[in-house]
Design a protein around this motif. Structure first.
Motif: not given
Length: 181
Positions: A119-123, A151-162, A170-177
């Motif tokens: 599913l990927g991290f986001q979902l 919480i999902t967006l915050l953690v995702s921003f910290v790991f992906e953005g910072i 995942g199969v949907f290819g979802i990540s933060l823009p």
């Protein structure tokens, strides 16, 4: 039959052993598979072992502190904490409900780990956090979804953005823009 205090002490030592096992596993993985892949040395952005190593060192330090406190008997027992309680008397949750919540939480984390890659991290994280909030009684349901998404967006921003960590898409290819930030 072991008295309740003895059971509590045994449980504390077992939890401490579990934390130390995680620390040992992280250091073992850094020394073997991450080193073999060439990902355990270099600058901070290309060093996949940096963040797990830092977390492992923090866990090791806290575990040592807890072990020392347990050995000298300085861990406060539930009856030793003297705080002024200004809340009205609320009966404690029944033991069966607490056990059900614990089993539900463990099941949710296991399911999360199984669904993280497909599913990927986001979902997967959104589903986990929403489910945990709902399990612990956040009502109405939309508040659990909003809190889980936040919480999902915050953690995702910290790991992906910072930290520039690539999270599973995942199969949907979802990540933060991240180009928007």
């Amino acid at each position: 039959m072991m008295e309740q205090g003895g059971q509590r002490r045994t449980a504390e030592w077992l939890v401490l052993a579990a934390f130390l096992a995680v620390v040992a596993l992280v250091f073992q993985q850094i020394a073997t598979s991450l080193t073999a892949q060439g990902a355990a040395s270099g600058d901070p952005l290309s060093n996949s072992a940096m963040f797990p190593r830092l977390v492992a060192w923090v866990m090791l330090g806290l575990s040592a502190l807890i072990a020392v406190m347990m050995l000298i008997g300085r861990m406060p027992r539930p009856g030793e904490i003297h705080a002024v309680d200004t809340t009205p008397d609320i009966p404690p949750e029944p033991e069966a409900l607490r056990k059900g919540m614990l089993i539900g939480m463990i099941g949710a984390v296991v399911l999360y780990l199984l669904l993280l890659q497909p599913l990927g991290f986001q979902l997967a994280t959104l589903a986990l956090m929403t489910g945990l909030f709902a399990l612990f009684g956040v009502r109405p349901w939309w508040r659990a979804v909003v809190a889980g998404a936040g919480i999902t967006l915050l953690v995702s921003f910290v790991f992906e953005g910072i930290l520039k960590v690539v999270l599973p898409t995942g199969v949907f290819g979802i990540s933060l823009p991240l180009g928007l930030f």
